[in-house]
Structure formats: structure tokens, C-alpha cells
Design a protein around this motif. Structure first.
Motif, PDB file in Angstrom:
ATOM      1  N   LEU A 344       0.848  -1.198   0.000  1.00 18.58           N
ATOM      2  CA  LEU A 344       0.000   0.000   0.000  1.00 18.58           C
ATOM      3  C   LEU A 344       0.880   1.244   0.000  1.00 18.58           C
ATOM      4  O   LEU A 344       1.669   1.467   0.926  1.00 18.58           O
ATOM      5  CB  LEU A 344      -0.914   0.022   1.236  1.00 18.58           C
ATOM      6  CG  LEU A 344      -2.016  -1.038   1.319  1.00 18.58           C
ATOM      7  CD1 LEU A 344      -1.487  -2.319   1.961  1.00 18.58           C
ATOM      8  CD2 LEU A 344      -3.197  -0.515   2.122  1.00 18.58           C
ATOM      9  N   ARG A 345       0.737   2.061  -1.040  1.00 12.60           N
ATOM     10  CA  ARG A 345       1.515   3.296  -1.169  1.00 12.60           C
ATOM     11  C   ARG A 345       0.852   4.404  -0.366  1.00 12.60           C
ATOM     12  O   ARG A 345      -0.359   4.634  -0.450  1.00 12.60           O
ATOM     13  CB  ARG A 345       1.591   3.731  -2.636  1.00 12.60           C
ATOM     14  CG  ARG A 345       2.153   2.669  -3.558  1.00 12.60           C
ATOM     15  CD  ARG A 345       3.647   2.537  -3.408  1.00 12.60           C
ATOM     16  NE  ARG A 345       4.168   1.501  -4.287  1.00 12.60           N
ATOM     17  CZ  ARG A 345       5.446   1.377  -4.589  1.00 12.60           C
ATOM     18  NH1 ARG A 345       6.329   2.213  -4.083  1.00 12.60           N
ATOM     19  NH2 ARG A 345       5.847   0.401  -5.375  1.00 12.60           N
ATOM     20  N   GLY A 346       1.659   5.118   0.392  1.00 15.66           N
ATOM     21  CA  GLY A 346       1.141   6.203   1.199  1.00 15.66           C
ATOM     22  C   GLY A 346       0.716   7.400   0.378  1.00 15.66           C
ATOM     23  O   GLY A 346       1.349   7.738  -0.633  1.00 15.66           O
ATOM     24  N   GLN A 347      -0.367   8.066   0.821  1.00 13.39           N
ATOM     25  CA  GLN A 347      -0.903   9.252   0.129  1.00 13.39           C
ATOM     26  C   GLN A 347      -0.490  10.569   0.785  1.00 13.39           C
ATOM     27  O   GLN A 347      -0.972  11.621   0.388  1.00 13.39           O
ATOM     28  CB  GLN A 347      -2.428   9.189   0.107  1.00 13.39           C
ATOM     29  CG  GLN A 347      -3.030   8.125  -0.784  1.00 13.39           C
ATOM     30  CD  GLN A 347      -4.533   8.295  -0.946  1.00 13.39           C
ATOM     31  OE1 GLN A 347      -5.080   9.384  -0.775  1.00 13.39           O
ATOM     32  NE2 GLN A 347      -5.216   7.213  -1.277  1.00 13.39           N
ATOM     33  N   SER A 348       0.332  10.522   1.802  1.00 10.24           N
ATOM     34  CA  SER A 348       0.798  11.724   2.517  1.00 10.24           C
ATOM     35  C   SER A 348      -0.225  12.284   3.495  1.00 10.24           C
ATOM     36  O   SER A 348      -0.016  13.377   4.032  1.00 10.24           O
ATOM     37  CB  SER A 348       1.215  12.842   1.535  1.00 10.24           C
ATOM     38  OG  SER A 348       2.197  12.381   0.634  1.00 10.24           O
ATOM     39  N   ASN A 349      -1.307  11.567   3.737  1.00  8.25           N
ATOM     40  CA  ASN A 349      -2.329  12.079   4.658  1.00  8.25           C
ATOM     41  C   ASN A 349      -2.830  11.012   5.625  1.00  8.25           C
ATOM     42  O   ASN A 349      -3.882  11.179   6.249  1.00  8.25           O
ATOM     43  CB  ASN A 349      -3.509  12.648   3.854  1.00  8.25           C
ATOM     44  CG  ASN A 349      -4.124  11.615   2.910  1.00  8.25           C
ATOM     45  OD1 ASN A 349      -3.729  10.443   2.902  1.00  8.25           O
ATOM     46  ND2 ASN A 349      -5.078  12.053   2.103  1.00  8.25           N
ATOM     47  N   GLY A 350      -2.107   9.911   5.735  1.00  6.50           N
ATOM     48  CA  GLY A 350      -2.543   8.808   6.588  1.00  6.50           C
ATOM     49  C   GLY A 350      -3.387   7.786   5.870  1.00  6.50           C
ATOM     50  O   GLY A 350      -3.784   6.781   6.474  1.00  6.50           O
ATOM     51  N   ARG A 351      -3.694   8.034   4.599  1.00  7.25           N
ATOM     52  CA  ARG A 351      -4.420   7.069   3.785  1.00  7.25           C
ATOM     53  C   ARG A 351      -3.474   6.440   2.769  1.00  7.25           C
ATOM     54  O   ARG A 351      -2.338   6.892   2.584  1.00  7.25           O
ATOM     55  CB  ARG A 351      -5.600   7.738   3.073  1.00  7.25           C
ATOM     56  CG  ARG A 351      -6.622   8.353   4.034  1.00  7.25           C
ATOM     57  CD  ARG A 351      -7.810   8.930   3.278  1.00  7.25           C
ATOM     58  NE  ARG A 351      -8.721   9.622   4.183  1.00  7.25           N
ATOM     59  CZ  ARG A 351      -9.659   9.031   4.895  1.00  7.25           C
ATOM     60  NH1 ARG A 351      -9.829   7.723   4.792  1.00  7.25           N
ATOM     61  NH2 ARG A 351     -10.450   9.725   5.692  1.00  7.25           N
ATOM     62  N   PHE A 352      -3.990   5.413   2.069  1.00  8.82           N
ATOM     63  CA  PHE A 352      -3.159   4.670   1.128  1.00  8.82           C
ATOM     64  C   PHE A 352      -3.923   4.437  -0.170  1.00  8.82           C
ATOM     65  O   PHE A 352      -5.151   4.370  -0.195  1.00  8.82           O
ATOM     66  CB  PHE A 352      -2.748   3.312   1.732  1.00  8.82           C
ATOM     67  CG  PHE A 352      -1.965   3.452   3.005  1.00  8.82           C
ATOM     68  CD1 PHE A 352      -0.588   3.560   2.984  1.00  8.82           C
ATOM     69  CD2 PHE A 352      -2.619   3.507   4.228  1.00  8.82           C
ATOM     70  CE1 PHE A 352       0.130   3.708   4.155  1.00  8.82           C
ATOM     71  CE2 PHE A 352      -1.908   3.651   5.408  1.00  8.82           C
ATOM     72  CZ  PHE A 352      -0.538   3.759   5.370  1.00  8.82           C
ATOM     73  N   TYR A 353      -3.152   4.333  -1.256  1.00 10.87           N
ATOM     74  CA  TYR A 353      -3.745   3.981  -2.546  1.00 10.87           C
ATOM     75  C   TYR A 353      -4.128   2.502  -2.550  1.00 10.87           C
ATOM     76  O   TYR A 353      -3.778   1.746  -1.646  1.00 10.87           O
ATOM     77  CB  TYR A 353      -2.754   4.282  -3.677  1.00 10.87           C
ATOM     78  CG  TYR A 353      -2.441   5.754  -3.833  1.00 10.87           C
ATOM     79  CD1 TYR A 353      -3.365   6.614  -4.411  1.00 10.87           C
ATOM     80  CD2 TYR A 353      -1.232   6.285  -3.394  1.00 10.87           C
ATOM     81  CE1 TYR A 353      -3.086   7.975  -4.561  1.00 10.87           C
ATOM     82  CE2 TYR A 353      -0.942   7.630  -3.525  1.00 10.87           C
ATOM     83  CZ  TYR A 353      -1.876   8.473  -4.107  1.00 10.87           C
ATOM     84  OH  TYR A 353      -1.602   9.816  -4.232  1.00 10.87           O
ATOM     85  N   ASP A 354      -4.861   2.096  -3.582  1.00  9.19           N
ATOM     86  CA  ASP A 354      -5.281   0.711  -3.695  1.00  9.19           C
ATOM     87  C   ASP A 354      -4.071  -0.223  -3.638  1.00  9.19           C
ATOM     88  O   ASP A 354      -3.006   0.058  -4.221  1.00  9.19           O
ATOM     89  CB  ASP A 354      -6.039   0.478  -5.003  1.00  9.19           C
ATOM     90  CG  ASP A 354      -7.402   1.164  -5.010  1.00  9.19           C
ATOM     91  OD1 ASP A 354      -7.895   1.515  -3.922  1.00  9.19           O
ATOM     92  OD2 ASP A 354      -7.955   1.342  -6.115  1.00  9.19           O
ATOM     93  N   ALA A 355      -4.253  -1.337  -2.971  1.00  8.72           N
ATOM     94  CA  ALA A 355      -3.153  -2.260  -2.736  1.00  8.72           C
ATOM     95  C   ALA A 355      -2.764  -3.011  -4.008  1.00  8.72           C
ATOM     96  O   ALA A 355      -3.604  -3.307  -4.861  1.00  8.72           O
ATOM     97  CB  ALA A 355      -3.530  -3.261  -1.645  1.00  8.72           C
ATOM     98  N   VAL A 356      -1.484  -3.338  -4.113  1.00  7.85           N
ATOM     99  CA  VAL A 356      -0.967  -4.260  -5.117  1.00  7.85           C
ATOM    100  C   VAL A 356      -0.677  -5.569  -4.408  1.00  7.85           C
ATOM    101  O   VAL A 356       0.013  -5.587  -3.379  1.00  7.85           O
ATOM    102  CB  VAL A 356       0.305  -3.717  -5.789  1.00  7.85           C
ATOM    103  CG1 VAL A 356       0.864  -4.726  -6.781  1.00  7.85           C
ATOM    104  CG2 VAL A 356       0.018  -2.385  -6.473  1.00  7.85           C
ATOM    105  N   ALA A 357      -1.209  -6.673  -4.933  1.00  7.12           N
ATOM    106  CA  ALA A 357      -1.129  -7.962  -4.254  1.00  7.12           C
ATOM    107  C   ALA A 357      -0.078  -8.863  -4.888  1.00  7.12           C
ATOM    108  O   ALA A 357       0.088  -8.894  -6.115  1.00  7.12           O
ATOM    109  CB  ALA A 357      -2.486  -8.660  -4.279  1.00  7.12           C
TER     110      ALA A 357
END
Length: 448
Positions: A344-357
């Protein structure tokens, strides 16, 4: 305090040995091994003011007998890999990148493992939480591919999580032990020689104490974050200058909160907390379930309310790292029910982009990041909670990973409890310590 007679001391050691399931009886008293000490440390009291073992509640210890486990197997320097490497041609990955596992067996049903140089000799030692044994096992690294048989320090009921950190700034690592069975957290101050003082214990914390981490959430001051599953909170205890814990502040979590990690997830230079919630739940968006959550740190030791990113599946173990070129931490998460690792790549705000599995071993649970093939890129190692293998995902440029390389870590097929990676013998090759329910499997990095 009255002096213990030798007969009383022998009886006390025998009783503790039986409690820790170390033996079925007691042999006649023997002199302590060189440098190993006797059956109990001298002095001490239940509040941590002495040196260790007393019959009135201090941190009793059964010393190692001074012998060593089997040493690292020999191999010719510069020898080529032996055996198949199903890794797409990468040199020395998979089991041919490690020597055959060396078993470090001990009783107690260990559940968690940490490493650190607790005797200050320059080598990483190992400490485990022994769920059935009501103890922690301390395995000192004697160098040159050798570990000493463990000393066992008495813990509370069902210890489930451990951490090593210098809490009081004296240069020695202290030991923290979360005991799920009696709802307590013990802090054992380290003496710098492999020994600890009797623990100072915080109680009535509830059951299911699933994980703990130490961070600088208040700037230079240290704090201990503890997952309290039965209370459905993360408790953050500021640490006093003497290494003892202050009253905790609680933050909402869930009964299925599984693992914790501390990192900066919004790039403000302040440490935050991330945790996994493995349990399925209802439709309410405010209910943490099948997700990762981030508590952004304010820099004063307190945190904002949790921010959730849904993952689906069963997210368990996690690690944080900067996998790309930005300053924000990313997450790597073990998804147990779908047999995969999520990036999960960080979005700089405590959230994450869609996961790569990435597909891995069955029921992945605990994982670490380490550069196994020495290409200066982080690789992922993840254990199977129901099998006997570790998956290795070799890191690629840009923060992606190659297909898994399965590593057989244990001849039995009953599940792995954890793993750590370090250069235990200082040969510039990474080694792997895999925790099983019967002890540790040490996979030494092969000679090249």
C-alpha cells in the motif's frame, strides 16, 4: 531479607523448572557453568529495586547451563549454490541462498520474538515470549555462528508480545513483556550484561494484548504503544526518565486489531502509528474492520483519531518502509485469508492507494523487510501461520517485487510464529531466525 539455604534454593529452582516445563525432575545441585551464574540471580524485589530473583515475587530466572546450540554449518568460502533455485535465475535466493536450518529447541510455546544486543558485545541476541511457559527466553549470541542455550525469566500468564528498547537512556536495552493471560505489562530494566532487574508491572489492561511498539511520539521522549484487543483500544504510555510508565491515553481500535508499527505516514517529521484490523464487521464506515488504520501523531505524544483504509481479506502482520522516492512511508501487509502480501503506497495524509497484491505461502502472518540478495533493494520475507515455509519476494526498482521464492524453514507442517533477519555472525550476509512452537530455526546465509 533472610539468606536462602542451599536446600531451599534447590527446591525453588526445581519448582520453577517444573512450572516452565523444562524438566521432569531435578538433578543434584551442580556448580554454575563458567560465566553462567547459578540457578537464581542475587538480590531483588518485586518493584525492580534489586538484581533479580527472590522468592517473594521478584523476576526469578533459570540460568542457561552454559552450553551452546549446534553451530552454523560449514561451507567453503566462495562456493556456488547447491540445489535448485526457482527464482528466475537470481543467484543464491531460495533455500540455496541459506544453509540447512539449524534447530534451537526449547519448551514453552513461543509466540513472539525480538532481537537486540542485550549484553553489549556487538552481536544481536534473541528474546522470545513463551506463552505456555510463563516466561521469556533469552538466547545470547556467542558469535561465529553460535547461540547459547536460553536463560528463562519469569513473566506473567500467557506472554504474547515483547520489545527491546533503552527506556531510561542508560545505554542498556530494557525488556517489555505484554502478558495477555493476567492483563499486565512488565518492564525489565536491562543491566547491559544479558541480565535484567525484576519487572515493574502495570496491570488490569484487559486480555488479548496483541502487539507493542516503542516510539518517539513526543519528540525525544519515548512512549510505549500497546494493542489491547479485549478493550478495543491502542494505549499509549509516556515513559518517565527512569524508564517507568506513566498513565496511558487510549485511542479507539477493534477487537480484531492484530499488529502495530510506528512511522511517519504524512511526511511532517512526526511519528505516527499504523495497525491492522483483521476481523470482518458490519457496514458502518466508522467500524474498523478488514483494514489498516493510521493514528497521526501530533508531536506531543498524543494522536488524532484513526484514519481507515479498507484492504479486505484478513490483514495481519505489517511493516512500514519508503519503497519509492517520496518521503512518505508505505505499508506491506500480510493478508492471511487470501494468501498474499499487499503493498500500500502512502498518500501523505494517513491514507493509502489501492493495494498491489503478491501471492505468497498459505496463511501469511508475520513479515520483515531485508536486503537478502545484496542488491541494495528491500526484499519481503513472510511466514506461513499454518505451514512450514517462508516466502521471499525479491525487491525490484520502483518499489515493486518479483514472484515468490518459497523457503523451507522447518521440517514440520504446523505453522510459524514469527521471523527476524540480521547478520548474526557478522559475515556481511543476512541470516534468518524463524520462530516455531518448539523454538527457533536458524537459517544462516550461505557463504559466497
Amino acid at each position: 531479607m533472610s539468606t536462602l539455604r542451599p536446600s531451599s534454593l534447590a527446591f525453588l529452582v526445581c519448582a520453577l523448572s517444573a512450572a516452565l516445563v523444562l524438566s521432569t525432575g531435578c538433578e543434584p545441585e551442580r556448580p554454575p557453568p563458567p560465566g553462567g551464574g547459578g540457578g537464581l540471580p542475587p538480590g531483588g524485589n518485586p518493584n525492580g529495586g534489586g538484581d533479580g530473583g527472590t522468592p517473594d515475587g521478584g523476576a526469578l530466572v533459570i540460568r542457561s547451563d552454559g552450553s551452546n546450540f549446534a553451530a552454523k554449518p560449514s561451507c567453503a568460502s566462495g562456493a556456488s549454490c547447491a540445489g535448485p533455485c526457482p527464482d528466475g535465475g537470481v543467484i543464491c535466493a531460495g533455500n540455496c541462498g541459506f544453509l540447512a536450518p539449524v534447530t534451537l529447541p526449547f519448551a514453552g510455546d513461543p509466540k513472539d520474538i525480538v532481537l537486540g544486543d542485550i549484553d553489549k558485545d556487538g552481536d544481536d541476541d534473541l528474546v522470545t515470549a513463551n506463552n505456555d511457559g510463563k516466561s521469556v527466553a533469552v538466547l545470547l549470541n556467542r558469535g561465529n555462528g553460535v547461540f547459547q542455550t536460553p536463560s528463562f525469566w519469569r513473566a506473567g500468564k500467557e506472554p504474547t508480545a515483547v520489545a527491546l528498547e533503552d527506556l531510561n537512556g542508560d545505554g542498556s536495552l530494557d525488556l517489555l513483556v505484554a502478558n495477555s493471560g493476567d492483563s499486565s505489562l512488565g518492564v525489565y530494566r536491562g543491566k547491559g550484561n544479558g541480565d535484567f532487574l525484576a519487572p515493574v508491572t502495570t496491570g488490569t489492561l484487559g486480555l488479548n494484548l496483541n502487539d507493542l511498539v516503542v516510539g518517539g511520539f513526543g519528540g525525544t521522549a519515548r512512549s510505549v504503544a500497546l494493542l489491547r484487543g479485549s478493550e478495543q483500544v491502542v494505549s499509549v504510555f509516556p515513559v518517565k526518565s527512569d524508564g517507568t510508565l506513566q498513565t496511558a491515553a487510549d485511542y479507539g481500535a477493534s477487537g480484531g486489531a492484530y499488529a502495530l508499527v510506528a512511522e511517519d505516514f504524512n511526511g511532517d517529521g512526526k511519528e505516527d502509528l499504523a495497525l491492522t484490523h483483521e476481523t470482518a464487521c458490519g457496514s458502518s464506515s466508522s467500524t474498523p474492520c478488514q483494514s489498516v488504520g493510521v493514528l497521526l501523531g501530533k508531536g506531543d505524544g498524543t494522536f488524532q483519531a484513526q484514519i481507515l483504509t479498507s484492504t479486505g481479506g484478513t490483514p495481519r502482520g505489517l511493516v512500514a518502509a519508503r519503497l519509492d522516492t517520496d518521503v512518505v512511508a508505505d505499508l506491506v501487509v500480510a493478508d492471511a485469508s487470501r494468501n498474499q502480501v499487499l503493498v500500500l503506497r502512502g498518500q501523505s495524509n494517513g491514507r493509502f492507494y489501492d493495494a498491489v497484491a503478491y501471492p505468497v505461502v498459505k496463511a501469511p502472518s508475520q513479515l520483515v523487510l531485508a536486503d537478502i540478495n545484496r542488491d541494495f533493494l528491500p526484499d519481503v520475507l513472510v511466514t506461513s501461520a499454518t505451514g512450514n515455509q517462508v516466502s521471499l519476494l525479491l525487491g525490484q526498482s520502483g518499489g515493486t517485487f518479483g514472484p515468490q521464492v518459497p523457503i523451507t524453514a522447518w521440517p514440520e507442517d504446523v505453522g510459524l510464529q514469527g521471523l527476524l533477519v540480521s547478520d548474526f555472525d557478522a559475515d556481511n550476509v543476512r541470516d534468518m531466525a524463524v520462530l516455531t512452537r518448539s523454538g527457533i530455526q536458524l537459517l544462516w546465509g550461505i557463504c559466497r
